[in-house]
Design a protein around this motif. Sequence first.
Motif, mmCIF file in Angstrom:
data_model
loop_
_atom_site.group_PDB
_atom_site.id
_atom_site.type_symbol
_atom_site.label_atom_id
_atom_site.label_comp_id
_atom_site.label_asym_id
_atom_site.label_seq_id
_atom_site.Cartn_x
_atom_site.Cartn_y
_atom_site.Cartn_z
ATOM 1 N N ASN A 133 2.806 6.977 51.295
ATOM 2 C CA ASN A 133 2.266 7.673 50.119
ATOM 3 C C ASN A 133 3.368 8.368 49.326
ATOM 4 O O ASN A 133 3.346 8.390 48.093
ATOM 5 N N CYS A 178 6.199 8.745 42.835
ATOM 6 C CA CYS A 178 5.361 9.184 41.708
ATOM 7 C C CYS A 178 6.136 10.032 40.710
ATOM 8 O O CYS A 178 6.062 9.797 39.515
ATOM 9 N N GLU A 194 3.267 -7.135 32.739
ATOM 10 C CA GLU A 194 2.127 -6.475 33.372
ATOM 11 C C GLU A 194 1.072 -7.498 33.793
ATOM 12 O O GLU A 194 0.669 -8.351 33.010
ATOM 13 N N GLN A 242 0.246 -1.262 37.960
ATOM 14 C CA GLN A 242 0.125 -0.041 37.161
ATOM 15 C C GLN A 242 -0.264 1.161 38.021
ATOM 16 O O GLN A 242 0.252 2.259 37.832
ATOM 17 N N GLU A 243 -1.208 0.959 38.937
ATOM 18 C CA GLU A 243 -1.692 2.067 39.768
ATOM 19 C C GLU A 243 -1.518 1.690 41.238
ATOM 20 O O GLU A 243 -2.391 1.058 41.836
ATOM 21 N N PRO A 244 -0.397 2.082 41.833
ATOM 22 C CA PRO A 244 -0.093 1.638 43.199
ATOM 23 C C PRO A 244 -0.958 2.334 44.241
ATOM 24 O O PRO A 244 -1.385 3.474 44.067
ATOM 25 N N MET A 245 -1.206 1.612 45.327
ATOM 26 C CA MET A 245 -1.891 2.168 46.490
ATOM 27 C C MET A 245 -0.999 1.878 47.702
ATOM 28 O O MET A 245 -1.187 0.858 48.374
ATOM 29 N N ARG A 252 7.195 3.491 33.650
ATOM 30 C CA ARG A 252 5.826 3.989 33.869
ATOM 31 C C ARG A 252 5.068 3.115 34.863
ATOM 32 O O ARG A 252 3.956 3.454 35.276
ATOM 33 N N ALA A 253 5.635 1.982 35.228
ATOM 34 C CA ALA A 253 4.935 1.022 36.093
ATOM 35 C C ALA A 253 5.650 0.917 37.445
ATOM 36 O O ALA A 253 6.667 1.567 37.698
ATOM 37 N N TYR A 254 5.102 0.067 38.300
ATOM 38 C CA TYR A 254 5.634 -0.118 39.653
ATOM 39 C C TYR A 254 5.754 -1.606 39.941
ATOM 40 O O TYR A 254 5.162 -2.447 39.258
ATOM 41 N N GLY A 283 -2.942 -2.303 45.481
ATOM 42 C CA GLY A 283 -3.363 -1.864 44.155
ATOM 43 C C GLY A 283 -3.275 -2.935 43.087
ATOM 44 O O GLY A 283 -3.486 -2.656 41.902
ATOM 45 N N LYS A 285 -4.370 -5.836 40.694
ATOM 46 C CA LYS A 285 -5.635 -6.294 40.104
ATOM 47 C C LYS A 285 -5.353 -7.518 39.237
ATOM 48 O O LYS A 285 -4.464 -7.489 38.381
#
Length: 497
Positions: free
Chosen positions: A144, A208, A275, A293-296, A311-313, A410, A412
């Motif tokens: 995390n 983050c 993207e 865009q929104e990592p888990m 701004r991205a991963y 994360g 999609k």
Amino acid sequence: MKLKVTAVDEQLRVTYEENVHFDTDLPEFRTQGGVYVHSDRLTVTSPVLMWVKALDVILEKMKSSGFNFAQVKALSGAGQQHGSVYWKEGAHHILKNLSPDLPLHQSLKACFSVSDSPIWMDSSTASQCFSLEKTVGGAQQLANITGSRAYERFTGNQIAKIYSQNPEVYIQTERITLVSSFAASLFLGDYAPIDYSDGSGMNLLQICDKRWSMTCLNACAPGLEEKLGHTVPSSSVLGSIAPYYIQRYGFSPDCKVVAFTGDNPASLAGMRLEEGDIAISLGTSDTLFLWIQEPMPATEGHILCNPVDSRAYMALLCFKNGSLMRERIRDDCASGSWDEFSKALTSTVTGNNGNLGFYFDVMEITPEAVGIHRFNKDNKKVPDFPKEVEIRALIEGQFMAKRIHAEKLGYKIMPKTRILATGGASHNKEILQVLADVFNTPVYTIDTANSACLGCAYRAIHGLVAETSVSLADVVKLAPAPRLVVTPAAEADEMTS
């Protein structure tokens, strides 16, 4: 293992390529595959001065071939991820005052407190990994924070090992760089900062907010923040090239040095991922690069900061049982023939009538499993399949695992998602058809010979304009487009929904 250079012009055409092979061009270092494997079979290192001398050799090769250094407007580079370089007290002064009369390796030969750098192949830090995870509250909590659970090759754990085994060597070290920022430092004539993307492969950076995690730093060694310096966006211009290169090789004083990054992030740039895209390398091991865009973060796979969009991963997943597993099933079920293998895929239906298999000849990384596991349409384990069912079960199982683990991190699938396939199996259209069906998205192929090197050239151009919010995609739109190979079958939508 090589040092490579690629130059491109303003139309993104490759105008020059050269390389230095560590084993054969620098035999005095006596490496095998560019590395030393130590007697414990766990410790793997490379001699720092070999890397320095390789830069001397490649620049001299370029000079003797008539390469016009004065035309270079910007340069960037990549280093193998997770390796680290330890600069001795007093090295900074020498680096800032290089004599143009001497090759780099002569000036810098006494500058390193650790002469053999730990690299990505090293697996000798199990106790340090355990300790780091315990300190932060477990593997998932470390993921995390830093994007990955503790990995033996990651830099934080390597630093912790050096500190615990040789505290006096650690104390004598004034700066620790990654291989990427080490190479950038050579061109800058000053310590180059670590970029966000390569920095997120250390188990030390908070992905983050892109700051060092003080908890992780303190768990590895004291005073580590000062030795690492600050981090910077991957598209940062670090400064102009050092006077050494202007005087010795004729570089322009206006030539800019753009932050160097890791080899995997550089490949993402070289393949021009955008993207929603997925890059899949189908080689001995199978590797996925994902734009997220929104990592888990999870305990399997890696989340890194994106090298072309801060701004991205990017996510990285590696699967050991790649082509070697496909070749074994080809030999067992298709008489060693790829044509027979492809015919079997064509003769069986998408979804394999509910038959599914997971095939791991060697212990897999993602997930940690071994053995052959076959399930029929009733989800009952069975000992074998007919040959053509076995072939489809293997390929569908391999790609389903990739999709499942990508989505866990994360990822999609979007309407504009493309899969960019490279590596040996990307030449097999029938295998790519299964890939398209499992992900329900079109598959393209792209020529990625030297993709990391090409990515550095693209990133150098991008660095010159990145502060004006121009995207890498805009900068490289003149580059050759990927080639559409297959689109998902009509029934794929039902199978994957």
